[in-house]
Design a protein around this motif. Sequence first.
Motif, short mmCIF file in Angstrom:
data_model
loop_
_atom_site.label_atom_id
_atom_site.label_comp_id
_atom_site.label_asym_id
_atom_site.label_seq_id
_atom_site.Cartn_x
_atom_site.Cartn_y
_atom_site.Cartn_z
N LEU A 165 0.69 -0.78 -0.03
CA LEU A 165 -0.36 0.15 0.22
C LEU A 165 1.13 1.35 0.02
O LEU A 165 0.63 2.04 -0.82
CB LEU A 165 -1.22 -0.24 1.26
CG LEU A 165 -1.84 -1.73 1.23
CD1 LEU A 165 -2.66 -0.90 2.59
CD2 LEU A 165 -2.96 -1.38 0.22
N ASN B 263 3.72 1.53 -1.40
CA ASN B 263 4.47 1.31 -2.58
C ASN B 263 3.17 2.27 -3.73
O ASN B 263 3.59 1.80 -5.21
CB ASN B 263 4.93 0.17 -3.30
CG ASN B 263 6.43 0.32 -2.15
OD1 ASN B 263 6.76 1.44 -1.52
ND2 ASN B 263 6.84 -1.12 -2.22
N GLY B 264 2.57 2.08 -3.07
CA GLY B 264 1.18 2.62 -3.98
C GLY B 264 -0.06 1.79 -4.61
O GLY B 264 -0.74 1.85 -5.56
N MET B 265 0.51 0.08 -4.31
CA MET B 265 -0.21 -0.48 -4.70
C MET B 265 -2.17 -0.21 -4.36
O MET B 265 -1.78 -0.05 -3.44
CB MET B 265 0.22 -1.89 -4.39
CG MET B 265 -1.12 -3.27 -5.48
SD MET B 265 -0.88 -4.42 -4.78
CE MET B 265 0.56 -4.71 -5.67
N LEU C 26 -8.35 -2.17 -6.55
CA LEU C 26 -9.14 -1.53 -8.65
C LEU C 26 -8.44 -3.04 -8.66
O LEU C 26 -9.02 -3.15 -9.87
CB LEU C 26 -8.11 -0.33 -8.43
CG LEU C 26 -7.76 0.60 -7.38
CD1 LEU C 26 -7.39 1.78 -8.35
CD2 LEU C 26 -9.30 0.87 -8.57
N LEU C 27 -7.14 -3.74 -8.64
CA LEU C 27 -6.58 -4.83 -8.86
C LEU C 27 -7.94 -5.91 -9.72
O LEU C 27 -8.46 -6.91 -10.13
CB LEU C 27 -5.69 -5.25 -8.62
CG LEU C 27 -4.18 -4.83 -8.35
CD1 LEU C 27 -3.11 -5.59 -7.64
CD2 LEU C 27 -3.67 -4.86 -9.49
N GLU D 106 -10.51 -5.23 -11.47
CA GLU D 106 -10.27 -4.99 -12.92
C GLU D 106 -10.37 -6.40 -13.08
O GLU D 106 -10.93 -6.99 -14.59
CB GLU D 106 -8.76 -4.64 -13.37
CG GLU D 106 -8.40 -4.07 -14.72
CD GLU D 106 -7.23 -3.48 -14.55
OE1 GLU D 106 -6.45 -3.19 -13.47
OE2 GLU D 106 -6.12 -4.55 -15.44
N ASP E 162 -1.81 -9.95 -16.94
CA ASP E 162 -1.54 -8.47 -17.06
C ASP E 162 -2.41 -7.59 -16.24
O ASP E 162 -2.25 -6.45 -15.67
CB ASP E 162 -2.89 -8.37 -18.44
CG ASP E 162 -1.57 -7.89 -19.91
OD1 ASP E 162 -0.10 -7.94 -19.14
OD2 ASP E 162 -2.06 -7.93 -20.64
N VAL E 163 -3.28 -7.92 -15.51
CA VAL E 163 -3.87 -7.71 -14.48
C VAL E 163 -3.36 -7.26 -12.92
O VAL E 163 -3.13 -6.33 -12.87
CB VAL E 163 -5.60 -8.21 -13.77
CG1 VAL E 163 -5.38 -7.37 -12.57
CG2 VAL E 163 -6.32 -8.20 -14.71
N PHE E 164 -2.66 -8.14 -12.90
CA PHE E 164 -1.19 -8.15 -11.95
C PHE E 164 0.47 -7.79 -11.94
O PHE E 164 0.98 -8.57 -11.72
CB PHE E 164 -1.31 -9.83 -11.41
CG PHE E 164 -2.18 -10.03 -10.60
CD1 PHE E 164 -2.87 -9.58 -9.25
CD2 PHE E 164 -3.52 -11.02 -10.98
CE1 PHE E 164 -3.72 -9.90 -8.44
CE2 PHE E 164 -4.99 -10.96 -10.24
CZ PHE E 164 -4.82 -10.71 -9.11
N ILE E 165 -0.08 -7.35 -13.73
CA ILE E 165 1.13 -7.18 -14.24
C ILE E 165 2.49 -5.96 -12.87
O ILE E 165 3.65 -6.54 -13.30
CB ILE E 165 1.25 -5.94 -15.31
CG1 ILE E 165 2.67 -5.81 -16.18
CG2 ILE E 165 0.55 -4.70 -15.15
CD1 ILE E 165 2.37 -5.17 -17.47
N PHE E 166 2.39 -5.22 -12.05
CA PHE E 166 3.47 -4.96 -11.26
C PHE E 166 3.23 -5.77 -9.85
O PHE E 166 4.09 -5.60 -9.07
CB PHE E 166 2.80 -3.30 -11.47
CG PHE E 166 2.37 -2.23 -12.00
CD1 PHE E 166 3.16 -3.31 -12.92
CD2 PHE E 166 1.41 -1.43 -12.32
CE1 PHE E 166 3.66 -2.07 -14.62
CE2 PHE E 166 1.06 -0.46 -13.14
CZ PHE E 166 2.33 -1.05 -14.41
N ALA E 167 2.42 -6.18 -9.87
CA ALA E 167 2.67 -7.70 -8.90
C ALA E 167 3.99 -8.37 -8.86
O ALA E 167 4.06 -9.21 -9.30
CB ALA E 167 1.12 -8.87 -8.26
N ASP E 168 4.54 -8.79 -7.50
CA ASP E 168 5.46 -9.39 -7.64
C ASP E 168 5.51 -10.85 -7.80
O ASP E 168 3.91 -11.00 -7.40
CB ASP E 168 6.83 -9.10 -6.34
CG ASP E 168 7.10 -8.04 -6.43
OD1 ASP E 168 7.66 -8.05 -7.44
OD2 ASP E 168 7.55 -7.31 -5.53
#
Lengths: 120, 682
Positions: free
Chosen positions: B165, B167-169, B173-174, B177, B222-228
């Motif tokens: 959170l 870090n802006g996640m 929203l995910l 989506e 793609d939805v989780f593209i920024f998740a580690d």
Amino acid sequence: MKTVLTIDDSKSVRDMVMFTLEPEGYRIVAAENGAEGLETLRAEKPDMVITDLNMPVMDGIDFISNARADAAGSGIPIVMLTTESSPEMKEKGKSAGATGWINKPFDSDKLVAVTKKLLG
Amino acid sequence: MIEQAIQAFVLEAEELLNDLEDMVLRLEEDASKANVDEIFRALHTIKGSGSMFAHTALSRFTHHFENAFELIRSGDLTVSQELIDLSLKSRDIMVQFLKLGGDGPEAEALLKSDRAEALICALSNLTGVEAAGGSTTSTTTKAEEEEGKVEECFDITFIPDTNALKNGMRPDLLIKELSELGMLEIAYQSHVPKLSDLAPDLSFVEWRLRLTTSAGLSAVEDVFIFADDADLKITRRAQHGGTAACCTSTVTSDESGLKGSKSEQSKPTANKSSTSAKNATVSQSKKAEQKSESIRVTSSRLDEMMDALGELVIAQARLDSVAAEIENQTLDTVVEEVQRLVTSLRDATLSIRMVPVDTVFGKFKRVVRDLSAELGKNIHLELEGGETEVDKNIIDRIGEPLVHMIRNSIDHGIETPEVRSGNGKPEQGTVWLSASQEGGEILISIEDDGKGLDAEAIRYRALERGLISEEEEYSEAALHQLIFEPGFSTAQVVSSVSGRGVGMDAVKTTIDELGGQVTVLSKAGLGSRITLRLPVTMAIIDGLRVRLGQSTFVIPLAAVEECVEMTSDMAAQDSGRRFIQIRSETVPFLNLDTLFGMMHAKEERQRVVIVRVDGARIGLVVDDILGQSQTVIKSLSAYHRDIPGLGGATILGDGSVALILDVSTLVRWAESDGARSKLMVA
């Protein structure tokens, strides 16, 4: 109206962010490097930041670390502009606190998609 | 707007290329990091922006140029005269690209020109990178786009980093989506600490999501593209029939798993009330039996597992009570999870122990055939409900008693063909052996169409043995029950087949030990039926803990129908058997404290647990209802075993012992008139 801060030493990229996101209903503020970016961040309190990594004076990684330590930068999405050729930069950015990244080159659709994804 | 951006790029690139010439020339004297960095940045910008602003050819060319300076930055390449020459020539070609005004056939031709290719080749030799490179395009590949169309089901485990959170996640929203992609089932587990310890910008939630979508795996990723990667696991569920059936419910998915894949056949049915769980397990293992392979395991291993499970259940109960004292939400979450897992482990383990009664029924065909031949009788054995499943332990124990009873039926019950035809019966006698499940109990009955029990003979024998006295009046049914008394045998001759006088006594002892009951129903001349009533499993049950004064008792949950408040006007009546109205139905109730002779002050507010056995409902009055827990049944000592109304004992979470009520017995006593006196005597 949500504000997006774009930090890039390249005017064309800053312009592109502005030309792409303004019609989508976002207010754009710009800075040319990380140090300037931090000042703008504190002054404008943007809802999201899109930053280049490779910049003079203060690079993107330093900007992200500093922004995360600042009240104005904690919790907002910070997206870095990365290149496929430097995956290790992406990792560095992630550990500094970046929310996500956009691989360069990117088109306006991609930019809008990522912004909407992170700002809702 | 894109035109404006292209214009901005061209101006910027022109500026950069002008500077680049100076910078490269300066390299001859000053190969400092700052200078190299500046050149790299300029090339990087032109490469990156070029591909965005309709100068792809320029970008591709610049890529090779940039590679060289990246290596210089990292120290893998040194500045040489050759490099400076190549750089200046490359810079000139870049200027030419810009003059062509962006992508088009001319730019392509320039990229393919001998001059450009020679430079790319020379730069590649320098850097050791294959000339065939070029910057990758950012668009998704066709293969990815064509993926999908068919509905698929994905299981997604998403555990954002604690700092996500900050870090802006935005997990919300995910998930939103994802839900736009198809049908989304959301389960989450929260580890949110107590308010006093709560850091509002940390993430404490784990999500388990199931998505049915035709969008394909890449869209989900793609939805989780920024998740580690470490925080995320996406698995595609195996599909049967290509529909979204997997997402409808746990039960159906389990069943489809049974039909299709081995890996799911022993899947436990968790999270259901005990009765339905048992029924479901029965029906599912039936299916599994038809379809699946089986493995043989020595029963001692199962017993070990059962013992360990029993201990686990007790330990879990202790954990529950410890957690209740500590009142920590994080701990509570874990405790709940453990409880859920223990329940499903219990159901799974118990279902392994379930064996169809066919395994004992089967061997009776031979017994009946041999015996009838020996005794010169014509007897047919009819089997029913052989698929009914019973705990392996119980199956092992009832084999011998069943043999006794069948022998009795054949020896004493069924008449010879001559007698039968003389009495207008078919020459062939029939013995019915049937099994069925009723709630948490298994009913096994042995019925014959023989001559029935001779009440007078029983009476005579009982008097002779001193089991009854002359003065007492006994109904026919009561006399019939005497056959289970120790040392009773009516057979005139002790034959090799039956009649040793230990048979029915032994049957009753065994059934008692199993926590069951045995009853006999007989009609002179028409036949008799002996019914065994046994618990489905004897190891672990779901129990309702109730309080009576200072003591805790456990009521098997399978028998519990509802719990109601005891209003004062009901409680005002004196002890013993009374009736209460429940939704205009009259239900008899028992005051357990009076029945058990417990002396303690009457509490103001009491509760009635309504239990149902065999269609008969009674209420049991208790002081309080404490809760539900898994109960490991331990048998009572020999000294306590004969106390009516008690089915066993168990160890509670706090280490104390609670007695388990034998509901069937209580119901029968509540139903019969002599209930109170009999219990009071006991």
